[in-house]
Design a protein around this motif. Structure first.
Motif, PDB file in Angstrom:
ATOM      1  N   LYS A 181       0.847  -1.187   0.000  1.00 33.69           N
ATOM      2  CA  LYS A 181       0.000   0.000   0.000  1.00 33.69           C
ATOM      3  C   LYS A 181       0.887   1.242   0.000  1.00 33.69           C
ATOM      4  O   LYS A 181       1.807   1.354   0.814  1.00 33.69           O
ATOM      5  N   PRO A 182       0.684   2.179  -0.939  1.00 37.17           N
ATOM      6  CA  PRO A 182       1.643   3.295  -1.080  1.00 37.17           C
ATOM      7  C   PRO A 182       1.709   4.191   0.162  1.00 37.17           C
ATOM      8  O   PRO A 182       2.789   4.672   0.505  1.00 37.17           O
ATOM      9  N   TRP A 183       0.631   4.483   0.792  1.00 37.17           N
ATOM     10  CA  TRP A 183       0.603   5.271   2.018  1.00 37.17           C
ATOM     11  C   TRP A 183      -0.618   4.882   2.835  1.00 37.17           C
ATOM     12  O   TRP A 183      -1.484   4.134   2.379  1.00 37.17           O
ATOM     13  N   GLN A 184      -0.629   5.407   4.038  1.00 34.92           N
ATOM     14  CA  GLN A 184      -1.696   5.028   4.956  1.00 34.92           C
ATOM     15  C   GLN A 184      -3.049   5.522   4.465  1.00 34.92           C
ATOM     16  O   GLN A 184      -3.137   6.462   3.684  1.00 34.92           O
ATOM     17  N   LEU A 196       0.046   0.698  -6.554  1.00 38.70           N
ATOM     18  CA  LEU A 196       0.592   1.623  -7.551  1.00 38.70           C
ATOM     19  C   LEU A 196       0.485   1.055  -8.963  1.00 38.70           C
ATOM     20  O   LEU A 196       0.991   1.655  -9.915  1.00 38.70           O
ATOM     21  N   ARG A 197      -0.148  -0.092  -9.119  1.00 33.62           N
ATOM     22  CA  ARG A 197      -0.266  -0.724 -10.433  1.00 33.62           C
ATOM     23  C   ARG A 197      -1.617  -0.431 -11.085  1.00 33.62           C
ATOM     24  O   ARG A 197      -1.943  -1.020 -12.103  1.00 33.62           O
TER      25      ARG A 197
END
Length: 331
Positions: A181-184, A196-197
């Motif tokens: 997961k890129p960020w919370q 991010l895909r």
């Protein structure tokens, strides 16, 4: 009956004028014009009767020098039909037709209606423009009614079937990248994302993109066969269907084919159709010409006929195509 072709095909190049007249079959009905003539030949022309074409009959005046032309004799219940014949008479002025006019223009053009399933008599020549006799084309293959809708369906079927269908895009499971997961989820004031895909990111996946598949559509075999008959009938009706004894060329030189094509009138692209495998000399002589293509009889199709305004076929090719179209369709 279709045109016999130019006078060069009939061997009449001497000076003479042409007078056309129309005669009814009743004028010849019951008369035997070819008694004791061994060269009389019979051609099946209609299911209701027969037409006898006599090559030795003279219907010209004595001053023509004994020129011989075909005469039509009628047998059977064809007395209600009318045909056009041509009579040679001496020129009153003593002049002569220009030789180039007699060799390049079609003089015999009887009136007929296309699409009556009547057999066609077409002259046979070769690359040297030599007379090789005549050939009878079955009317159920070369004189069918023209249907543009059938041609359109067959062309769409051909173009759809030849598409490769190799286009492909990657889904979200096929794109390389991390699964973290890129960020919370909360607290940063940014949109929530789990990967991010996704398609909204650069280098991400494509949603609902194309995948390898077949673009072919279904078309009944009877419709495909009818489309080929219509295409051949259209070229025959236009006078753009020529028959050769064979497609043999002496050498592999391209100039032989170029000289022949230059002699043909109103011709931009030529399709040569041979019965069996293409001769090596013919293949080499035409490979550098973008306006001349060669096909075996098994590869003749509607789209190729439409791409070329002139169709040249050998005797063997005509026989094989007729045999192929008469083969029952396997279910």
């Amino acid at each position: 009956m279709r045109s016999f072709g130019s006078f060069s095909a009939l061997g009449l190049r001497n000076s003479a004028t042409v007078t056309s007249r129309t005669c009814h079959a009743s004028d010849f009905s019951g008369r035997n014009l070819v008694d004791n003539l061994p060269l009389a030949e019979y051609f099946s022309f209609s299911k209701k009767g027969r037409i006898r074409i006599c090559y030795n009959e003279l219907i010209v005046s004595a001053s023509t020098g004994g020129a011989r032309i075909p005469v039509i004799a009628i047998d059977g219940p064809l007395a209600y039909r009318s045909f056009s014949t041509t009579v040679l008479t001496p020129d009153s002025s003593g002049g002569a037709f220009p030789s180039n006019l007699l060799s390049s223009k079609t003089v015999l053009t009887p009136e007929r209606t296309i699409g009556l399933f009547e057999d066609l008599v077409i002259p046979v020549t070769n690359f040297h423009d030599e007379d090789k006799g005549f050939m009878v084309f079955p009317g159920d293959f070369f004189d069918v009614p023209i249907g543009k809708d059938i041609i359109h369906r067959v062309v769409l079927w051909q173009l759809a079937k030849r598409q490769q269908g190799t286009h492909s895009t990657k889904t979200i499971s096929e794109v390389s990248g991390t699964g973290r997961k890129p960020w919370q989820q909360k607290g940063l004031g940014q949109a929530r994302h789990g990967t991010l895909r996704g398609p909204q990111f650069r280098g991400g996946s494509t949603m609902h993109g194309p995948k390898p598949r077949s673009h072919a559509i279904k078309l009944n075999k009877k419709v495909r066969r009818l489309g080929l008959k219509i295409a051949l009938s259209a070229r025959a009706a236009e006078g753009k269907l020529h028959v050769f004894e064979d497609l043999e060329v002496p050498t592999h030189k391209t100039k032989n084919i170029v000289n022949y094509v230059n002699q043909m009138e109103n011709t931009k692209k030529v399709l040569l159709v041979d019965g069996g495998p293409i001769n090596d000399h013919l293949k080499l002589a035409t490979q550098n010409l973008h306006y001349v293509n060669v096909l075996p009889s098994i590869g003749l199709n509607v789209y190729s006929i439409l791409l070329h305004d002139t169709l040249v076929m050998s005797r063997d090719a005509v026989d094989r195509i007729v045999e192929r179209m008469r083969t029952p369709i396997n279910r």
